[in-house]
Design a protein around this motif. Structure first.
Motif, short mmCIF file in Angstrom:
data_model
loop_
_atom_site.label_atom_id
_atom_site.label_comp_id
_atom_site.label_asym_id
_atom_site.label_seq_id
_atom_site.Cartn_x
_atom_site.Cartn_y
_atom_site.Cartn_z
N HIS A 172 -13.37 16.10 1.97
CA HIS A 172 -12.58 16.24 3.19
C HIS A 172 -11.19 16.76 2.81
CE1 HIS A 172 -10.16 14.25 6.60
NE2 HIS A 172 -10.67 15.38 7.05
N LEU A 173 -10.80 17.88 3.41
CA LEU A 173 -9.46 18.45 3.19
C LEU A 173 -8.63 18.29 4.46
CD1 LEU A 173 -10.20 21.90 1.49
CD2 LEU A 173 -9.67 19.72 0.38
N THR A 174 -7.34 18.03 4.28
CA THR A 174 -6.38 18.08 5.39
C THR A 174 -5.22 18.95 4.94
OG1 THR A 174 -5.30 16.06 4.63
CG2 THR A 174 -6.99 15.82 6.34
N PHE A 175 -4.65 19.70 5.90
CA PHE A 175 -3.52 20.57 5.60
C PHE A 175 -2.91 21.07 6.89
CE2 PHE A 175 -7.36 23.07 5.76
CZ PHE A 175 -7.03 24.31 6.28
N GLU A 176 -1.81 21.79 6.77
CA GLU A 176 -1.18 22.43 7.91
C GLU A 176 -1.15 23.93 7.68
OE1 GLU A 176 2.53 21.01 9.39
OE2 GLU A 176 1.82 18.93 9.48
N THR A 177 -1.16 24.67 8.78
CA THR A 177 -0.98 26.12 8.69
C THR A 177 0.16 26.54 9.61
OG1 THR A 177 -2.64 26.55 10.41
CG2 THR A 177 -3.37 26.68 8.10
N LEU A 178 0.75 27.65 9.24
CA LEU A 178 1.76 28.31 10.06
C LEU A 178 1.29 29.74 10.24
CD1 LEU A 178 4.58 28.19 11.41
CD2 LEU A 178 5.53 28.91 9.22
N TYR A 179 1.23 30.18 11.48
CA TYR A 179 0.81 31.55 11.78
C TYR A 179 1.68 32.05 12.93
CZ TYR A 179 -1.99 35.60 12.94
OH TYR A 179 -2.40 36.89 13.19
N GLU A 180 2.48 33.06 12.65
CA GLU A 180 3.37 33.65 13.65
C GLU A 180 4.15 32.59 14.43
OE1 GLU A 180 0.86 36.51 15.89
OE2 GLU A 180 2.04 37.99 14.75
N GLY A 181 4.70 31.63 13.69
CA GLY A 181 5.53 30.59 14.29
C GLY A 181 4.76 29.42 14.90
N ARG A 182 3.43 29.50 14.93
CA ARG A 182 2.61 28.41 15.48
C ARG A 182 2.06 27.55 14.34
NH1 ARG A 182 0.15 32.89 17.86
NH2 ARG A 182 -1.80 32.30 16.87
N ARG A 183 2.28 26.25 14.46
CA ARG A 183 1.77 25.32 13.45
C ARG A 183 0.52 24.62 13.97
NH1 ARG A 183 6.06 21.24 12.84
NH2 ARG A 183 4.47 20.16 11.69
N ALA A 184 -0.38 24.32 13.04
CA ALA A 184 -1.59 23.55 13.36
C ALA A 184 -1.90 22.61 12.21
CB ALA A 184 -2.78 24.47 13.61
N ARG A 185 -2.37 21.43 12.56
CA ARG A 185 -2.91 20.50 11.56
C ARG A 185 -4.40 20.76 11.49
NH1 ARG A 185 0.94 16.90 14.11
NH2 ARG A 185 2.69 16.77 12.66
N ARG A 186 -4.91 20.79 10.28
CA ARG A 186 -6.30 21.19 10.08
C ARG A 186 -7.05 20.17 9.22
NH1 ARG A 186 -7.16 26.14 12.19
NH2 ARG A 186 -5.26 27.28 12.71
N SER A 187 -8.33 20.07 9.49
CA SER A 187 -9.21 19.17 8.77
C SER A 187 -10.51 19.91 8.51
CB SER A 187 -9.47 17.93 9.64
OG SER A 187 -10.35 17.05 9.01
N SER A 188 -10.96 19.89 7.26
CA SER A 188 -12.20 20.57 6.89
C SER A 188 -13.08 19.65 6.06
CB SER A 188 -11.90 21.82 6.03
OG SER A 188 -11.23 22.80 6.76
#
Length: 128
Positions: free
Chosen positions: A88-104
């Motif tokens: 299980h991975l958790t991380f954050e992304t930033l794309y064109e000023g938009r942030r998201a918390r992610r889980s894979s």
């Protein structure tokens, strides 16, 4: 205490996740297919549910897939071995000023299949 097999499993999942954020991989159907588990599902940051076939068909056109366009920036990536062959991975992304918390969730395939993305979820982070 984390042993070397656990470290190797987590490292393989992180490598796969980072590859899927690479525009060259996102635009290459055979490479994307190799990194997605045939039973893959996703609940995207948009709220849309994706199947394996839907994701592979759409991935070359989705955000972060253009070689000369904006890219996803990943940070704070952490992994935990849930069971043998399951990370299980958790991380954050930033794309064109938009942030998201992610889980894979990454699953080890049979034989030569290697590690594949089994499940992914993105949750938008509100501004401020």
């Amino acid at each position: 205490m984390i042993d070397s097999r656990e470290n190797a499993a987590i490292a393989a999942a992180i490598d796969g996740e980072l590859r899927l954020l690479d525009p060259a991989v996102r635009a290459d159907p055979s490479e994307a297919r190799r990194l997605h588990d045939p039973e893959f599902t996703e609940v995207g940051a948009s709220g849309r549910r994706w199947t394996y076939d839907e994701m592979l068909a759409a991935l070359p056109e989705l955000d972060g897939s253009a070689a000369d366009g904006p890219r996803f920036e990943a940070s704070a990536m952490r992994g935990v071995l849930l069971a043998p062959g399951l990370v299980h991975l958790t991380f954050e992304t930033l794309y064109e000023g938009r942030r998201a918390r992610r889980s894979s969730i990454w699953r080890k395939g049979e034989g030569e299949a290697g590690w594949r993305l089994y499940y992914h979820q993105g949750t938008p982070v509100p501004e401020g």
